[in-house]
Write an enzyme that holds these catalytic residues in place. Structure first.
Site, PDB file in Angstrom:
ATOM      1  N   ASP A  96       0.835  -1.194   0.000  1.00  0.00           N
ATOM      2  CA  ASP A  96       0.000   0.000   0.000  1.00  0.00           C
ATOM      3  C   ASP A  96       0.872   1.248   0.000  1.00  0.00           C
ATOM      4  O   ASP A  96       1.610   1.504   0.952  1.00  0.00           O
ATOM      5  CB  ASP A  96      -0.899  -0.008   1.242  1.00  0.00           C
ATOM      6  CG  ASP A  96      -1.788   1.219   1.326  1.00  0.00           C
ATOM      7  OD1 ASP A  96      -2.917   1.156   0.812  1.00  0.00           O
ATOM      8  OD2 ASP A  96      -1.357   2.245   1.902  1.00  0.00           O
ATOM      9  N   TYR A 101       3.108   9.726  -0.414  1.00  0.00           N
ATOM     10  CA  TYR A 101       4.266   9.086   0.211  1.00  0.00           C
ATOM     11  C   TYR A 101       5.559   9.298  -0.590  1.00  0.00           C
ATOM     12  O   TYR A 101       6.654   9.083  -0.060  1.00  0.00           O
ATOM     13  CB  TYR A 101       4.039   7.571   0.349  1.00  0.00           C
ATOM     14  CG  TYR A 101       2.841   7.151   1.143  1.00  0.00           C
ATOM     15  CD1 TYR A 101       2.090   8.065   1.896  1.00  0.00           C
ATOM     16  CD2 TYR A 101       2.418   5.820   1.150  1.00  0.00           C
ATOM     17  CE1 TYR A 101       0.967   7.663   2.605  1.00  0.00           C
ATOM     18  CE2 TYR A 101       1.308   5.412   1.863  1.00  0.00           C
ATOM     19  CZ  TYR A 101       0.579   6.340   2.584  1.00  0.00           C
ATOM     20  OH  TYR A 101      -0.517   5.921   3.285  1.00  0.00           O
ATOM     21  N   LYS A 126      -2.899   5.956  -4.024  1.00  0.00           N
ATOM     22  CA  LYS A 126      -3.954   6.914  -3.695  1.00  0.00           C
ATOM     23  C   LYS A 126      -3.651   8.271  -4.312  1.00  0.00           C
ATOM     24  O   LYS A 126      -2.492   8.656  -4.418  1.00  0.00           O
ATOM     25  CB  LYS A 126      -4.067   7.082  -2.174  1.00  0.00           C
ATOM     26  CG  LYS A 126      -4.043   5.797  -1.386  1.00  0.00           C
ATOM     27  CD  LYS A 126      -4.009   6.068   0.115  1.00  0.00           C
ATOM     28  CE  LYS A 126      -3.644   4.828   0.903  1.00  0.00           C
ATOM     29  NZ  LYS A 126      -2.208   4.481   0.787  1.00  0.00           N
ATOM     30  N   HIS A 162      -7.475   9.564  -1.406  1.00  0.00           N
ATOM     31  CA  HIS A 162      -6.761   9.525  -0.125  1.00  0.00           C
ATOM     32  C   HIS A 162      -7.529  10.205   1.000  1.00  0.00           C
ATOM     33  O   HIS A 162      -7.437   9.800   2.162  1.00  0.00           O
ATOM     34  CB  HIS A 162      -5.389  10.174  -0.292  1.00  0.00           C
ATOM     35  CG  HIS A 162      -4.375   9.721   0.702  1.00  0.00           C
ATOM     36  ND1 HIS A 162      -3.018   9.728   0.439  1.00  0.00           N
ATOM     37  CD2 HIS A 162      -4.490   9.227   1.960  1.00  0.00           C
ATOM     38  CE1 HIS A 162      -2.359   9.273   1.492  1.00  0.00           C
ATOM     39  NE2 HIS A 162      -3.229   8.971   2.423  1.00  0.00           N
TER      40      HIS A 162
END
Length: 329
Positions: A96, A101, A126, A162
């Site tokens: 994930d 990120y 996301k 997200h």
């Protein structure tokens, strides 16, 4: 409004929802009696036999999601690929990530270096914010797909919105982009993250694909988010649990430590097992190889009904969130 009495599962088996999702004493008693009677017997006496290879079916979809995931939030570029490779080498088949990120490329490198066939690894990413137009938002999503699975036929297994922040217009624009990815085969399933009941209900006005296949939210004993969990269970939406280890902030909690000692497991292993027995898909994160291995070693023990109740009783509602509790209005 939550109906009184036992809450029924709509599909596929028309059985009562687990006791953890019931809202009345009558409902809990009915569910406990049903599931005690219908749980398949096992040779080791466990009522809930789980395995690392377990999957869950997504609603109105042929796609299945592995029940244990590997999170990479705050995993720096310098170690992310190595961490993902180590996870894949020790049985994880679900990673994930997210645009936010900033390590989608590194996750993609791990997939390539692993040598595993692409269909054997479930990749999630996301989108955090719309880009200003439907086409620009779609392109932003395609960029993620190309980082994770380069090539003309590249795809992700799950693409999420997200966050619901930004307003209905942004949510609608992002969902439209995800629906286009789904239609084109660039995403096999689509869902949301941090969405409350109101956000998911709102989608009915603009979504061609409803319900969302997944809702990823913060979940652990101190933040159980029961309202949205009950809603998702009612509609067949798979619930993913981020921050299931509470970022080690509760590692010394007396109740958790006591259960871990009794089961001869780490506190992290107890928390992951708790999520699995609740029916959630936990996404533990670590860049320490030994802990990556430990976090997948949760299938040779079971938390008893008493253990689960003790952990359930730790719930602090929204006050227990370390990241974000959803808004259900």
């Amino acid at each position: 409004m939550v109906r009184a009495g036992p809450q029924k599962q709509i599909s596929p088996h028309h059985e009562p929802l687990p006791a953890a999702f019931q809202t009345t004493p009558e409902g809990r008693a009915t569910a406990e009696a049903y599931h005690a009677q219908h749980s398949p017997p096992t040779t080791d006496g466990m009522a809930t036999k789980l395995a690392l290879t377990d999957v869950l079916s997504l609603p109105k979809s042929s796609v299945q999601i592995p029940r244990l995931g590997f999170g990479v939030y705050l995993s720096p570029e310098s170690v992310c690929t190595a961490s993902c490779l180590h996870a894949l080498q020790h049985g994880y088949r679900h990673i994930d990530t997210a645009q936010y990120y900033q390590n989608e490329t590194e996750v993609g490198h791990a997939l390539t270096q692993s040598g595993l066939p692409r269909p054997e690894v479930f990749l999630t990413t996301k989108i955090l914010a719309a880009a200003g137009s439907p086409e620009k938002t779609y392109r932003r999503c395609v960029d993620s797909v190309e980082k994770l699975d380069p090539g003309e036929k590249g795809f992700v297994d799950l693409f999420l919105i997200h966050s619901p922040s930004g307003g209905k217009g942004m949510r609608k624009e992002m969902w439209g982009a995800l629906e286009r990815l789904l239609a084109e085969g660039k995403a096999r399933s689509i869902g949301v993250s941090n969405f409350g009941v109101g956000h998911v209900e709102e989608m009915k006005a603009y979504a061609k694909v409803w319900p969302p296949h997944v809702n990823q939210i913060e979940l652990h004993p101190w933040c159980q988010q029961r309202t949205i969990c009950e809603y998702c269970a009612k509609h067949g939406i798979v619930i993913e649990a981020y921050s299931p280890l509470v970022r080690a902030q509760k590692a010394h909690d007396p109740t958790l430590v006591s259960i871990a000692k009794k089961r001869n497991k780490t506190t992290a292993q107890v928390l992951i097992r708790y999520c699995l027995q609740k029916g959630w898909v936990p996404l533990p994160k670590s860049d320490t190889p030994s802990r990556i291995e430990e976090n997948a070693d949760v299938y040779d023990f079971e938390l008893s009904a008493e253990d689960m109740k003790e952990l359930d009783d730790l719930d602090m509602g929204a006050d227990g969130a370390i990241v974000e509790a959803v808004t259900n209005g």
